[in-house]
Design a protein around this motif. Structure first.
Motif, PDB file in Angstrom:
ATOM      1  N   LEU A 290      34.784  44.439  42.683  1.00 27.42           N
ATOM      2  CA  LEU A 290      34.164  45.393  41.758  1.00 27.42           C
ATOM      3  C   LEU A 290      33.696  46.606  42.538  1.00 27.42           C
ATOM      4  O   LEU A 290      33.184  46.478  43.651  1.00 27.42           O
ATOM      5  N   GLU A 291      33.873  47.768  41.958  1.00 30.60           N
ATOM      6  CA  GLU A 291      33.317  48.970  42.569  1.00 30.60           C
ATOM      7  C   GLU A 291      31.857  49.080  42.163  1.00 30.60           C
ATOM      8  O   GLU A 291      31.503  48.821  41.008  1.00 30.60           O
ATOM      9  N   ALA A 292      30.990  49.416  43.115  1.00 32.50           N
ATOM     10  CA  ALA A 292      29.563  49.548  42.828  1.00 32.50           C
ATOM     11  C   ALA A 292      29.337  50.729  41.878  1.00 32.50           C
ATOM     12  O   ALA A 292      29.509  51.876  42.266  1.00 32.50           O
TER      13      ALA A 292
ATOM     14  N   SER B 152      28.042  47.794  36.078  1.00 24.67           N
ATOM     15  CA  SER B 152      28.707  46.563  36.514  1.00 24.67           C
ATOM     16  C   SER B 152      27.757  45.383  36.617  1.00 24.67           C
ATOM     17  O   SER B 152      28.178  44.275  36.937  1.00 24.67           O
TER      18      SER B 152
ATOM     19  N   LEU C 240      28.885  41.468  36.836  1.00 23.72           N
ATOM     20  CA  LEU C 240      28.666  40.836  38.135  1.00 23.72           C
ATOM     21  C   LEU C 240      27.937  39.509  37.968  1.00 23.72           C
ATOM     22  O   LEU C 240      28.323  38.485  38.554  1.00 23.72           O
TER      23      LEU C 240
ATOM     24  N   THR D 264      32.666  37.149  44.500  1.00 22.38           N
ATOM     25  CA  THR D 264      32.771  38.521  44.017  1.00 22.38           C
ATOM     26  C   THR D 264      32.369  39.502  45.109  1.00 22.38           C
ATOM     27  O   THR D 264      31.388  39.281  45.825  1.00 22.38           O
TER      28      THR D 264
ATOM     29  N   VAL E 152      31.457  43.454  45.957  1.00 26.00           N
ATOM     30  CA  VAL E 152      31.046  44.757  45.417  1.00 26.00           C
ATOM     31  C   VAL E 152      31.329  45.806  46.491  1.00 26.00           C
ATOM     32  O   VAL E 152      30.782  45.741  47.591  1.00 26.00           O
TER      33      VAL E 152
ATOM     34  N   TYR F  40      29.521  39.144  47.472  1.00 21.69           N
ATOM     35  CA  TYR F  40      28.182  39.348  46.923  1.00 21.69           C
ATOM     36  C   TYR F  40      27.546  37.987  46.706  1.00 21.69           C
ATOM     37  O   TYR F  40      28.124  37.112  46.078  1.00 21.69           O
TER      38      TYR F  40
ATOM     39  N   TYR G 156      22.152  39.354  44.238  1.00 22.12           N
ATOM     40  CA  TYR G 156      22.063  39.516  42.786  1.00 22.12           C
ATOM     41  C   TYR G 156      20.615  39.439  42.310  1.00 22.12           C
ATOM     42  O   TYR G 156      20.143  40.302  41.560  1.00 22.12           O
TER      43      TYR G 156
END
Length: 369
Positions: free
Chosen positions: A36-38, A43, A47, A57, A59, A100, A105
């Protein structure tokens, strides 16, 4: 193999659709890598969903994605489809990416609070500047009579008497009682007389509109202060009950700056060294060398987290004041002829190395003997 890109809805159905697509092509979910792009809050929910499903995952910094995309093609093409394909290619490569973690998180709550506090403090600072401006118009002599305009007794005075004309017409008993109560006995009748005499000979303008603005500005400052105190209480609770970081044992690091540093760095396991944290904060010196040309006056990159840079610089100032070894180190750099900010940047690097070592070991700070 790269599949054709597709879109999902930003809701439960869309998230479940994505998971089903992943599940349909994966033999073992724990071997799947999701990139995933930050993108900040956009997101965050996805996430959390992916982490709850047990999917590793990753980031990725948008700057990293952008540079990688440019390395694949000279064409200036940037679309969501191109970005998704770039991220997929990055996942398939042997790039040293860190997944991540649950720590990162759940650390988002602390980051949200520290950034929210940062914005509120900046907002209050602007309002304080407005108070100074308005007092300069309405009662300019007042500033010379007090240590600072931004104290409870002065704010209470100006809330009730917002201007030299109002102070000049005030009953001495009321003025004395107000100052005594708000200053907890520090100011009394003598101060009230001094303020009233100054007001009677003041060159301040009589402007009801500015007086009203002053009253409302002070009211907003009071409200913001209550909000900031509430935010700081929540930050302290998280730091004490959930984070329990040894960073707070370093003399000079308060809950506010310590929490901001921890929140912005997140999971320390993502970084192999303290230098990686400095690079993440955008505090690594930029380098330019080509042929015989070599830049000798390199500047900080300033491409990382501005919140982390702010917290590290401010924390370093206090650490250099309260910590003897840092104070000696800072003075040594100054004696070498380095500018204050350059010497402070060296202290920041030393501080980051210390924080990194403490977080890795989990040990409290031990003063140098």
């Amino acid at each position: 193999m790269l599949f054709k890109s597709f879109s999902i809805s930003n809701n439960r159905v869309g998230f479940e659709t994505l998971f089903q697509r992943i599940d349909s092509v994966a033999d073992e979910l724990n071997k799947v890598k999701v990139g995933l792009e930050a993108t900040g809050h956009y997101s965050y929910n996805l996430l959390g969903f992916l982490l709850d499903k047990g999917l590793p995952t990753y980031v990725i910094n948008p700057l990293h994605t952008n540079l990688y995309r440019k390395s694949l093609s000279l064409r200036k093409t940037k679309t969501d489809k191109v970005d998704s394909r770039t991220i997929a290619t990055m996942m398939m490569s042997d790039m040293n990416l860190k997944s991540y973690s649950d720590t990162s998180y759940h650390n988002e709550e602390l980051k949200s609070l520290t950034r929210y506090r940062f914005d509120k403090v900046k907002e209050r600072a602007k309002l304080k500047s407005s108070v100074s401006r308005l007092v300069c118009i309405l009662f300019p002599e007042l500033e010379k009579l007090v240590p600072t305009l931004h104290m409870a007794s002065v704010y209470d005075l100006l809330s009730e008497f917002p201007g030299a004309d109002a102070v000049a017409a005030a009953h001495l008993t009321r003025l004395s009682n107000l100052l005594s109560e708000s200053s907890k006995g520090r100011y009394g009748k003598d101060t009230a007389i001094m303020f009233r005499e100054a007001a009677r000979s003041s060159i301040g303008s009589l402007m009801p509109a500015k007086s009203l603005e002053l009253k409302h500005t002070i009211k907003l400052i009071h409200e913001l202060t209550i909000e900031i105190d509430e935010i700081e209480t929540a930050i302290k609770q998280i730091m004490d009950e959930e984070i329990q970081s040894p960073i707070l044992t370093i003399p000079g690091i308060s809950y506010r700056m310590g929490a901001m540093i921890i929140a912005e760095i997140g999971d320390f396991s993502r970084f192999d060294s303290a230098d990686k944290i400095l690079a993440y904060a955008g505090m690594s010196p930029s380098t330019y060398q080509s042929g015989q040309l070599d830049n000798c006056y390199s500047h900080m990159e300033k491409r990382g987290s501005r919140y982390l840079r702010y917290a590290l610089y401010n924390a370093a100032k206090y650490v250099c004041h309260w910590n003897e070894s840092f104070a000696v180190y800072f003075e040594k750099k100054r004696s070498e002829g380095k500018h204050y900010n350059v010497a402070l940047s060296h202290a920041v690097k030393k501080l980051v190395r210390l924080i990194f070592a403490m977080e890795k070991s989990g040990r409290a700070y031990i003063p140098a003997s």
